[in-house]
Each structure stands twice: as structure tokens, then as C-alpha cells.
Design a protein around this motif. Structure first.
Motif, PDB file in Angstrom:
ATOM      1  N   LEU A 154      40.617   0.300 -20.693  1.00 41.35           N
ATOM      2  CA  LEU A 154      40.403   0.742 -19.313  1.00 41.35           C
ATOM      3  C   LEU A 154      40.634  -0.387 -18.330  1.00 41.35           C
ATOM      4  O   LEU A 154      41.062  -0.179 -17.209  1.00 41.35           O
ATOM      5  N   GLN A 191      23.786   8.468 -21.679  1.00 38.97           N
ATOM      6  CA  GLN A 191      25.038   8.861 -22.296  1.00 38.97           C
ATOM      7  C   GLN A 191      24.878   8.916 -23.807  1.00 38.97           C
ATOM      8  O   GLN A 191      24.132   8.144 -24.400  1.00 38.97           O
ATOM      9  N   PHE A 234      26.852   7.970 -26.084  1.00 33.09           N
ATOM     10  CA  PHE A 234      27.275   6.828 -26.890  1.00 33.09           C
ATOM     11  C   PHE A 234      26.189   5.772 -27.005  1.00 33.09           C
ATOM     12  O   PHE A 234      26.137   5.022 -27.977  1.00 33.09           O
ATOM     13  N   ALA A 243      31.590  11.873 -24.090  1.00 33.11           N
ATOM     14  CA  ALA A 243      30.496  10.988 -23.695  1.00 33.11           C
ATOM     15  C   ALA A 243      29.937  10.213 -24.876  1.00 33.11           C
ATOM     16  O   ALA A 243      29.215   9.256 -24.698  1.00 33.11           O
ATOM     17  N   LEU A 256      31.446   8.448 -27.164  1.00 32.29           N
ATOM     18  CA  LEU A 256      32.137   7.226 -27.586  1.00 32.29           C
ATOM     19  C   LEU A 256      32.158   6.244 -26.427  1.00 32.29           C
ATOM     20  O   LEU A 256      32.429   6.621 -25.295  1.00 32.29           O
ATOM     21  N   ASN A 257      31.861   4.982 -26.733  1.00 34.41           N
ATOM     22  CA  ASN A 257      31.906   3.953 -25.698  1.00 34.41           C
ATOM     23  C   ASN A 257      33.356   3.789 -25.229  1.00 34.41           C
ATOM     24  O   ASN A 257      34.220   3.398 -26.006  1.00 34.41           O
ATOM     25  N   PRO A 258      33.616   4.093 -23.934  1.00 36.16           N
ATOM     26  CA  PRO A 258      35.001   4.095 -23.463  1.00 36.16           C
ATOM     27  C   PRO A 258      35.674   2.728 -23.520  1.00 36.16           C
ATOM     28  O   PRO A 258      36.890   2.638 -23.404  1.00 36.16           O
ATOM     29  N   ARG A 259      34.904   1.676 -23.681  1.00 39.05           N
ATOM     30  CA  ARG A 259      35.513   0.340 -23.676  1.00 39.05           C
ATOM     31  C   ARG A 259      35.676  -0.234 -25.084  1.00 39.05           C
ATOM     32  O   ARG A 259      35.950  -1.407 -25.252  1.00 39.05           O
ATOM     33  N   MET A 260      35.469   0.586 -26.099  1.00 37.14           N
ATOM     34  CA  MET A 260      35.632   0.102 -27.476  1.00 37.14           C
ATOM     35  C   MET A 260      36.740   0.882 -28.174  1.00 37.14           C
ATOM     36  O   MET A 260      36.826   2.103 -28.052  1.00 37.14           O
ATOM     37  N   TYR A 311      41.990   3.426 -27.602  1.00 41.78           N
ATOM     38  CA  TYR A 311      40.711   3.646 -26.939  1.00 41.78           C
ATOM     39  C   TYR A 311      40.416   5.143 -26.827  1.00 41.78           C
ATOM     40  O   TYR A 311      41.352   5.957 -26.825  1.00 41.78           O
ATOM     41  N   HIS A 315      39.829   7.241 -24.453  1.00 48.20           N
ATOM     42  CA  HIS A 315      40.481   8.078 -23.446  1.00 48.20           C
ATOM     43  C   HIS A 315      41.912   8.430 -23.831  1.00 48.20           C
ATOM     44  O   HIS A 315      42.537   9.248 -23.172  1.00 48.20           O
TER      45      HIS A 315
END
Lengths: 310, 294, 528
Positions: B17, B183, B185, C367, C369-373, C415, C417
Motif C-alpha cells: 500500500l 478489525q 485482523f 478485514a 487480513l492485515n493490509p500491510r502484510m 498483498y 488488496h
């Protein structure tokens, strides 16, 4: 609803008390007494003066006495304007400041609101970019720069408007009001644009369109109220900012208002005046914050019914 | 959409991101302009003692105020001091106030908000109540008061401004942590048995960083504005030090005869504020941070 | 004669990444007084096609590239903005998916209801109000004379959808477009709304386009069915033809994805693994506040190797039970016994050890999964934490997990996304299995997915359950899904157990009235 107002009022009391206390002790612990600067004050006279202003009493006793005076709405005598009370000085400065603030607020809401709504209707077109670029200039151009520049252009070069004064010449209120209101108009424009864009993407706007309402009705009946909520919430902080801005604007345009008195009092170390004005302005700001909160709550049916039930 | 079946093939590199945001930011011309202006101003400020055309206290009373010329690119003030030099030195102070006070605000606010948001419950209620009360205080007036009472002191100015600006930072951080905590996660991380410290560092902080970066970028210009405001009133930086606010204040006094003394310092300040705001807006879009609080 | 006939409709979306043909040469028709269902998964273009007819798409990015839409002899696609506006809300009305967001929160229900009348017919306000009250009564709102002056937030989801329907019908439209009107609702409410729609449709003699992702939902009400995939119509026909001899493979896939039949009960059921005794989980307790009793005195057991289904509508406390077992929410009282150990009393290291043995699969793969991993980071974390793999061998461990859940190895550095919903859920399942748990709580693991993906994930879970020897608590609002996967079922209502028993028995001979009501609400149950 009334319960909400009452509870918010109760919460305001400790805030105002804290302001009074902090200001009082700050002023008293300041290095150098109010009469130190005048070199040739005879010790007896100084003592008499200090007795008159209760400076000979222990600090805490002074504080209690001051609170007592305040409870009666008495802000005490001025150090630097002998014979005049802080109440009188505030009363003398308030009308001009209040009027200036009101005009500036009108400038901010009318110009800012309209610009923001117009920009939001056609995002990412010229209709959006032009008002928003102007808003960006308004935010980045500080009051104390905009004021002199306006004077330079309209007052000195074009000679269209007077360069200073308040109510002495026709049109002399225009430049100060514009100067003070410009930055807030810019904020209001950005807030209302963002708010409108948010609302216009909501499902209920699509519902309104599906009903076959004309677009202007979709905007006025369905979008405006929600879209302008952020502006209502901004009114409280904006008021505090306007007051601070009036310090500068009144100084630039030589307007005999509260703000100029305050700055002068700060320079003159007129402690009772600083103390009195701070207490007065703070109370005003706290009350205005309260009013804007109540207004925001009242405009939102969800919150309104919550308070009704609570 | 077809589900992937096991297939051989080279490892495809993912786009994080952050990388995504950087690509979006680079497409935003105004934000890039802001970044370039900001970086060059910071470099100029750092190098000022070596590149300034004249010494800081170089007066030339015989010369007096002169409009821009080859010798003095931006003209001189009534004491015959080179305006470009003045602006460069003033910029050092203005930028320093902006960065240092914002750093103070960032440090207090992020810690305060993160703790309140993560611990929650009564601790959170008490901590945020305090923030609410402080919010209601008219800080502008207080800073004026502080400057009057304790004299104009640069360190105090940093602290005072930082102390005002941390409140919003704390609110944003708390909001972030609270949303993230709920959240799935983060729940998943808890159910894996990770320790709270690991959860905060690996799962919460990286995801809360976006809004914090955006807000930091937008705090710097408002801090610089505050300093300039105080200096204009004569309550901020005091001579022989100078700042853009102070220069504008002097310029405003003599603008009828010597308008360049107002216009150039004003342009420097406005340009910097533009740069920072454009960059902040650009970052907000690039990082897709919704719901600003200004 | 067709009320609306759409021919060769084409809609494109132009974005920075190029042009997508969202709707590509689509034709269908709706007859007067009949229901045509348009079925398709997300991205099939079913909603876009209908919205484009009424000019409700944002243009740009959308653009209509061709086709005609004859409505009463006029082409909707060639109308001016003003002409189309006059049709909207008068001749053609719409009901949207999410009743929570489709009503204006700042206006009373009544003000919103009368708008179409005031706008299209210039009806006097008083008369419009009376009509609105009458219609609210007809759609089943109690005491409409009072509720008409209330705001949307004072209504439940089902009630709001009734208001939406009343609002659509208030001008006696000839055509009603309903876009997933029951998807956001509980099953029992869904059944009520479907009945209401069918009933009103007959009484008011309107043509209806019913957009849905779920064939089962329209099984009882549709006259004609149009199946769409990736912007194209792949099959159309009357209801019977579609359900009995579907020809296109995609339609068959959709039909096959309707979870049907029940599972053969697990043969190797062992001793009790989880025993829950008088579990209570209450929220928001204060001195003066009544707590929300999310879970209220619940007791049950799960045997080793068994899949226990936990069924209930929203607010039944089914998710909270799952989270209570895993200590993700604080338990108010009662005991959760896992393999002889009381989980509620564990702390520190012992708790961490226990967490390794029990894992969770969450509902929302967006939601959870950690979007930054990256996939690697996400899957390696539990492996390293519990010492299952060393730093050196972790990559092999991750790849093995990816193989198990059916993710291509090439995606290891990507990732979240960058994946579809189904792929993400595979990652989440992989993470849960990484610790080699004995017990897994699956909280609505397929309800956020398209139906065909749903079927794949369910099969994957069944297969992995067998391979890893898992015991599972499967939480769901969807009875058909639970019947498909569970050995035993517990029915919950408002935090309490209504009924429990073997899946087959519960479906064939429900003992309690609420269970019966739930079963009757299953859409298209004759298909099961």
C-alpha cells in the motif's frame, strides 16, 4: 434536549474555573510587579497602590477575593487606566469587536458555504478547481499579510476604500470584515465541499434521484443538511479563531475594539485588564462552543431523539 | 472470478500500500510541487550560514531601504540590511518552529492517543475527558498570555505551540487505534497468541501511520502560521532573531514607501504554507485517509 | 406485450486502467404484471444494466454505448434528462439493497414518502399524507398514523425496507426495479419481505425486475429468469426451464452452488473436546445500565472430529459464543472446558499455548487480513511464533500451507488488496491452520462471498477438516449452508439455545416453533 444543554453547561463550569485559576496565578507569578517599571514611585505611594489593588495580601486571599468579585460580575480596576474599571473598558471595546466578528462570520459562511457547495456539484472540473484554489490561497495567506495587502491595493493604490477606522467613513468596515473573514471562508468552503461530496455519494441521494426529483431539489432537500453539518461543528472553533484574528485586524485597521485593548494590555502589563479580558473572552468562547454543539445536535434527528429519551 | 489452481511460475512481486500511495502521490502534480518547494526550502535553511549573500547583522545605514537590485536581489530594509539574507535567516526560525513544535505535538499526541485507545475503559474515559477540557480552553489567548508573562522565549514558544497542537493528534490516534482494534485482523492476531506489544507494533502502528503522516504534514503549516501571528503582534520571536512573521510585521509598517519589504517575506511564508498544504492534501488522497478533522 | 424490452444494451466504464465492458449486448424483457429476475454474481453487470436504464449511473465514468430500451413505446436510452426524470418515480420506481442507508436520516419517513406525489402529481400535502398512511398500513407497518412522523433510525431494517417499498409504490408505477431488496436482511425478515413483494405485485399489477445474486431467493417468485455473467446474458427462460433443465454450464454451476442436501455424519466422532457450561457473556455493564446479554446461560458440548453448526439471526449471540470460546471477548460467567482445561481461567504462557490449539476463521476476508502484510508475512507469523518452523524452514512451511488451501505459490509476495474475496478467505484459512489447531471456530466464513465461490470454500473446509482432523464450530445465519456442512446443529435466539440436535433430525422434525419458522424462511427450500 434540555438535559443535554444543562449537562454541557455544567461541564463548562470547571473549564471556565480552570481558565480563571490558571490565568490568575500565571499573571501573579510573572516576574516584575505592575508598578515596578515606573522608576520614580515613592515607596509610600507604591504601598498605597498595592493596598488599593490588594497586592499586599497573601496570594490565595487575593484569589478568593477575585473570585468573589467575579461572582458579582466585577472584573476589577485597570492598572494602567486609573479610575476606569475593566468592565468599562470591555464595554467600550465590545461593540466594535462584536460587529466585526459578526460581519466576518457572515463573510465566512456565505462566501465559503456557497463556494464549497458549488465546487462539490461538479468535482474535478473548473467549477471545482477555481473556488478551491481561491480557498487554498485564503488558508495560506495569513490575516496579517492579507490585511496590509488589501490596504495597499484598495486603500493606497486604487483609493477606493478607507485604509483604517471603524464607522467613521462609509465603507471602512468592508476591508476589515473581508480580511478577518477570508481565512474562515476558505475553511468553510473546504469543509462544505468535503461534506457535500460525502453526502452526495450516499445511497439516500440515489433514492431521491430514483424518485424523479429535480436535481436542485435533490441538493436542497436531501444533501444540504447533511453536507453542511461539518460547517456547524466548525462554528465553535471558528469563533475562537475569529477572536484571535481580531487582535491582528483591529491592530492593522486601528479599530477601537477588544482585541486591540487586549494586545495593548499585554504590552503594558496591565494585569487586571489581561486577567479580566481573558476571563471574559474565554467564557465567551466556551459558551459559543456549547452553542455550536447544541446546534449540531439539534440538527441531527438521531442525536435529538437520543437526548429526548435520555 | 476464477479461483487460482496450483500453478507453477515465477513469484509475482506484490505492490504494498505504501508503494501504491507513492505512485498515486507522484501523479499529483501539486503535491510533487509542494514536496520540491519544501525540500528546497529546508536545504536553503540548513545551508543559510554558508550561502547567505551578506552577514546577518550587516547594516548599511547610509544605503537605507532600496528596491531590488543586482547587489541586493530582494532589496534592503531601512537599516540597509539585505532582505534576502533576512528572509533566509527568518526562514530558519520559522521552519524550525514548524518542525520542532509539530514533533512535540506528534510525540505527546500519538503516545497519549495510542494508550487511551488501546487500554480503553476507564483510563480512556479519563484521558479523553482531559483532552476535551483542554480543547475547550482558548489556547490562542493563553499563548499570548504566556508570552507576555514569561517573556518572548523561543523554547517556550515551541513548547506552548506543541502543547496546543497535540490534542487533535491524540484524538486522531485514538480513533485510529479504536477502529483498528475492532478489525478482524487484530482479533486474528490475538487468537494467534501474539503479545500486545507485537500486536501494536506489527498490526496497529503500520495501519495507523497514514492519517498520522497526513495530519503531521497539515500541522506544520498551522504551527508556522501561529508563530508568524505571534511574531506579527510582537509576541513571538524577538530581535536580533527574526522570523517571517516578524519581517512581515516590519514590512506592513512601511508598506506605503517600501512595499517589497512586505511582499517578499509574505511570498516566502505563503509559498511554504502552499507547499505544505498541497503536500498534505496530496498525501491524504494518496493514502486515502477519509474524514479530516480540520 | 412486453412492458419493457431491452435490446443489445452496452455500458462501458472508462477508468485510468482502461475501458471495461460492464454490460455487453444485453437483452431482456419484462411483461406487465410479471416478475423477471436478473441473476448474477458481483461484477456480472446486473445492477449496472438496470441503473443505466434510469440514468442513475454516474457518467462519467459510465457511458451507454448502444442498445434500446422500449418502455411503453418510448426508448428510455434516448430520452432527455428531463423526460427521464419524469419517468423515474412515476412510471418506474426502485427499491434498493440496503434499507439502512437508503433513507435520508435527516427527514421523517413521511416527508420522504410523499415526495414522489408532490413532485410528479402536485398533489396537495394533506392528501399525499393520507395516501402515504394508507400505503404504510398496506405494507404492514403498525400504527402508521404515528410512525409516519418518525425518523428512519427509529425503524428496524425490515421496517425500513417496507417503507422503501411503500415509497416505490406510492405513485402506482408500472414497473418496479428491486435491487437485491432482501440481501441485507435476516432470513425470517427476508421471507416476509419476499411474500409482501409478491403479494403487492399481484395486487397492484406491476411488472417487476428483481435483481439478485441468489437463485434460491427468486425460486418462489420469479416468472422469468435471466442469468448474467461478466456483463453478458448467458441464459434466459421461464422459472421452470431454468431450474429443471438449465443448459448453460454457468447456470448449472450456480444451481449446484445452492447448498443442498445434508452431510453424511462424521464416522469418527470421539470423546467431548469442548464442554461449555452455563456460559454468559454480557456487554456494557454499568451501575445503572442494564447489560446487553449477548450470550445468556448457554451449555453444550462438541465432540472430537465433529462439526457443530451454530445458527441464528443477527443479535442471536452466535458470533459472541465463538469469540467467548477463544477468549476474544471477556466471559461474564460460566466455564469453557477444552480438553479438560478451563479456558476462561488461563493466563500468560498457558493461554498462549492454548491459543495454538484453537483458531478462528473470520467472516469478512477484507478485514481479517492485515493490509500491510504479504501472504508470506501473514502465514509465517504463526509458524514462527509457536516454533512450528524455524527461520530457515519457514518459507517451505508457508508454501505447504498455500498448497493446502489452493493458492498459487507465485502469489507469496502479494498483498491482500491484490486478491479476490475467495482468495483472501483461503489465506485466512491458511493462517488459522498454520498453528496445527485441533479446534477451529468458523464465523460466517462464506457469507461475504459470491455463491459459486461459497461452494468452493465450503468444499475446501470440509476437505481440510478431514485432512487436519479438525473439530469445528461453524457459525452461520444460513441454514442451508449449515445443513450442508454440520453434523449437529444448535439454534439460537436472543442469546439462548432454542433447540439442538443432529442436523438431519432438526431439519426433518423441528421441535420448536422458532426453528420451524426459520426452516420455512429458507428461500427456495423446495430445491433442497
Amino acid at each position: 434536549m434540555w438535559k443535554f444543554v444543562a449537562s454541557r453547561l455544567l461541564q463548562a463550569v470547571p473549564v471556565i474555573l480552570a481558565v480563571i485559576t490558571v490565568t490568575f496565578f500565571l499573571v501573579r507569578v510573572a516576574p516584575g510587579g505592575p508598578f515596578d517599571s515606573e522608576k520614580a514611585v515613592i515607596p509610600e505611594v507604591k504601598a498605597a497602590l498595592e493596598a488599593q489593588y490588594r497586592l499586599d495580601q497573601p496570594l490565595f486571599q487575593q484569589y478568593v477575593a477575585y473570585l468573589g468579585d467575579l461572582a458579582q460580575g466585577e472584573l476589577g480596576p485597570s492598572f494602567k487606566y486609573p479610575g476606569r474599571s475593566v468592565n468599562e473598558l470591555i464595554a467600550a471595546g465590545l461593540p466594535a469587536t462584536a460587529e466585526l466578528g459578526l460581519y466576518a462570520l457572515l463573510v465566512a459562511i456565505c462566501i465559503g458555504g456557497v463556494a464549497g457547495v458549488i465546487a462539490s456539484l461538479k468535482p474535478n472540473t473548473a467549477q471545482d478547481y477555481i473556488p478551491m484554489s481561491l480557498a487554498m490561497i485564503g488558508i495560506c495567506m495569513p490575516t496579517f499579510l492579507l490585511g496590509p495587502l488589501l490596504v495597499l491595493v484598495f486603500g493606497i493604490h486604487l483609493e477606493w476604500l478607507p485604509v483604517s477606522g471603524w464607522g467613521d467613513m462609509p465603507g471602512d468596515k468592508l476591508l476589515p470584515s473581508l480580511t478577518l473573514g477570508a481565512a474562515y471562508a476558505a475553511y468553510v468552503a473546504r469543509l462544505s465541499r468535503a461534506g457535500m461530496l460525502e453526502v452526495l455519494s450516499q445511497d439516500y441521494i440515489r433514492t431521491a434521484r430514483a424518485k424523479g426529483l429535480p436535481e436542485w431539489q435533490v441538493i436542497t432537500r436531501h444533501a444540504l443538511r447533511g453536507g453542511l453539518m461539518p460547517v456547524v461543528a466548525f462554528l465553535g472553533p471558528a469563533f475562537a479563531g475569529l477572536l484571535a484574528g481580531s487582535f491582528v485586524v483591529e491592530t492593522i485597521f486601528q479599530i477601537p475594539g477588544l482585541g486591540r485593548f487586549y494586545v495593548q494590555a499585554a504590552f503594558n502589563r496591565d494585569y487586571t485588564m489581561i486577567l479580566g479580558t481573558t476571563v471574559f473572552l474565554s467564557t465567551l468562547i466556551v459558551l459559543f462552543n456549547l452553542a455550536s454543539d447544541v446546534l449540531a445536535a439539534w440538527l441531527n434527528p438521531r442525536l435529538r431523539s437520543q437526548f429526548g429519551e435520555a | 472470478m476464477n479461483e487460482p489452481i496450483l500453478e507453477a511460475g515465477a513469484v509475482e512481486q506484490g505492490t504494498s500500500l505504501w508503494k501504491d500511495a507513492w505512485i498515486r502521490l507522484r501523479r499529483n502534480r501539486l503535491a510533487v510541487f509542494g514536496l520540491v518547494v519544501l525540500v528546497s526550502f529546508v536545504i536553503l535553511a540548513l545551508l543559510t550560514p554558508w550561502i547567505a549573500p551578506y552577514a546577518y547583522d550587516d547594516q548599511n545605514l547610509d544605503l537605507g531601504a532600496t528596491p531590488p537590485s543586482a547587489a541586493h536581489w530582494l532589496g534592503t530594509d531601512i537599516f540597509g540590511r539585505d532582505l534576502l539574507t533576512q528572509i533566509l535567516y527568518g526562514g530558519r526560525i520559522s521552519l524550525a518552529v514548524g518542525f520542532v513544535a509539530t514533533a512535540v505535538a506528534l510525540l505527546i499526541g500519538v503516545t497519549w492517543g495510542a494508550v487511551a485507545g488501546y487500554v480503553g475503559g476507564r483510563v480512556d474515559a479519563v484521558m479523553m475527558r482531559l483532552v476535551d477540557i483542554l480543547y475547550a480552553l482558548p489556547f490562542m489567548i493563553f499563548i499570548v498570555l504566556l508570552m507576555v508573562v514569561f517573556g518572548r522565549n523561543l523554547l517556550l514558544l515551541f513548547l506552548a505551540i506543541g502543547a496546543v497542537e497535540w490534542l487533535t493528534m491524540a484524538r486522531i490516534m485514538r480513533g485510529q487505534v479504536q477502529t483498528l482494534r475492532q478489525q478482524e485482523f487484530v482479533e486474528a492476531a490475538v487468537s494467534l497468541g501474539l503479545s500486545p506489544a507485537t500486536i501494536i507494533w506489527r498490526h496497529l502502528v503500520p495501519n495507523a501511520l497514514g492519517p498520522i503522516i497526513v495530519y503531521t504534514t497539515l500541522t506544520i503549516p498551522s504551527v508556522m502560521l501561529l508563530e508568524a501571528f505571534l511574531s506579527f503582534l510582537g509576541l513571538g520571536v524577538q530581535p536580533p532573531q527574526t522570523s517571517w512573521g516578524l519581517l512581515i510585521s516590519y514590512g506592513a509598517e512601511t508598506m506605503e514607501e517600501y512595499p517589497w519589504l512586505l511582499i517578499f517575506p509574505g511570498a516566502a511564508l505563503t509559498l511554504t504554507l502552499f507547499a505544505l498544504n498541497f503536500l498534505g492534501d496530496g498525501l491524504r488522497d494518496a493514502l486515502d485517509v477519509r474524514g479530516s478533522t480540520d | 406485450m412486453a412492458l419493457l424490452s431491452v435490446n443489445g444494451l452496452k455500458v462501458d466504464f472508462t477508468t485510468r486502467n482502461g475501458v471495461t465492458h460492464a454490460v455487453d449486448d444485453v437483452s431482456f424483457s419484462v411483461d406487465k404484471g410479471e416478475i423477471t429476475a436478473i441473476i448474477g454474481e458481483s461484477g456480472s453487470g446486473k445492477s449496472v444494466a438496470c441503473y443505466s436504464l434510469l440514468g442513475l449511473l454516474p457518467m462519467p465514468p459510465a457511458s451507454i454505448e448502444g442498445g434500446t430500451a422500449e418502455f411503453e413505446g418510448r426508448d428510455l436510452l434516448r430520452m432527455s434528462v428531463a423526460e427521464l426524470r419524469a419517468v423515474r418515480g412515476r412510471d418506474i420506481a426502485m427499491v434498493f439493497q440496503d434499507p439502512m442507508t437508503c433513507l435520508n436520516p435527516y427527514m421523517t419517513v413521511g416527508d420522504q414518502l410523499v415526495e414522489p406525489l408532490l413532485c410528479h402529481r402536485r398533489m396537495p400535502r394533506e392528501e399525499a399524507r393520507e395516501r402515504a398512511i394508507a400505503l404504510l398500513e398496506e405494507v404492514g407497518l403498525r400504527d402508521p398514523g404515528t410512525t409516519i412522523d418518525q425518523y428512519p433510525h427509529q425503524f428496524s431494517g425490515g421496517m425500513r425496507q417496507r417503507v422503501m417499498i411503500a415509497m416505490a409504490l406510492i405513485n402506482e408505477p408500472k414497473l418496479l426495479i428491486a435491487d437485491e431488496p432482501t440481501t441485507a436482511l435476516d432470513v425470517t425478515i427476508q421471507a416476509q419481505i419476499l411474500r409482501l413483494l409478491a403479494d403487492l405485485q399481484k395486487r397492484h399489477d406491476v411488472g417487476v425486475i428483481f435483481i439478485s445474486h441468489d437463485l434460491a431467493v427468486v425460486a418462489d417468485i420469479a416468472d422469468h429468469i435471466v442469468v448474467m455473467e461478466k456483463g453478458r446474458v448467458v441464459e434466459r427462460g421461464d422459472r421452470r426451464a431454468i431450474f429443471e433443465n438449465a443448459e448453460h454450464p454457468y447456470t448449472r454451476k450456480l444451481l449446484a452452488a445452492i447448498p443442498g442436501g445434508s452431510k453424511v455424519p462424521a464416522e469418527s466422532v470421539g470423546e467431548d473436546l469442548v464442554r461449555v457450561d452455563h456460559l454468559c457473556t454480557w456487554f456494557g455493564q454499568g451501575k445503572h445500565r442494564e447489560p446487553v446479554k449477548a450470550v445468556d446461560d448457554v451449555s453444550f458440548t462438541i465432540r472430537r472430529g465433529e462439526i457443530l453448526g451454530l445458527v441464528g439471526e443477527s443479535g442471536s449471540g452466535k458470533s459472541t459464543i465463538g469469540r467467548s470460546l477463544l477468549r476474544l471477548v471477556p466471559v461474564t460467567s460460566g466455564e469453557v472446558n477444552f480438553d479438560g482445561v478451563d479456558v476462561t481461567a488461563l493466563e500468560g504462557k498457558a493461554l498462549k499455548q492454548m491459543r495454538r490449539r484453537m483458531q478462528m476463521i473470520f467472516q469478512d476476508p477484507y478485514a481479517s487480513l492485515n493490509p500491510r502484510m504479504t501472504v508470506f508475512d501473514t502465514l509465517a507469523e504463526p509458524l514462527l511464533l509457536h516454533g512450528i518452523e524455524s527461520r530457515k524452514s519457514v518459507e517451505q512451511g508457508v508454501l505447504k500451507l498455500m498448497d493446502d488451501v489452493g493458492l498459487a505459490r507465485a502469489f507469496i509476495r502479494k498483498y491482500p488488496h491484490e486478491f479476490s474475496g475467495g482468495q483472501r478467505q483461503r489465506i485466512a484459512i491458511g493462517r488459522a491452520l498454520a498453528t496445527r489447531p485441533e479446534f477451529v471456530v468458523a464465523d460466517e466464513p462464506v457469507s461475504a462471498l459470491d455463491v459459486t465461490i461459497q461452494a468452493q470454500i465450503l468444499e475446501l473446509m470440509l476437505a481440510l477438516g478431514k485432512e487436519y482432523g479438525l473439530t469445528m464450530l461453524f457459525v452461520s445465519h444460513d441454514l442451508a449452508v449449515v445443513r450442508h456442512i454440520a453434523d449437529r446443529i444448535i439454534v439460537l435466539y436472543k442469546g439462548r439455545i432454542v433447540e439442538q440436535g443432529p442436523a438431519e433430525q432438526l431439519f426433518e422434525q423441528p421441535a420448536e416453533a422458532y426453528t420451524r419458522q426459520l426452516l420455512e424462511s429458507i428461500p427456495g427450500r423446495q430445491l433442497l
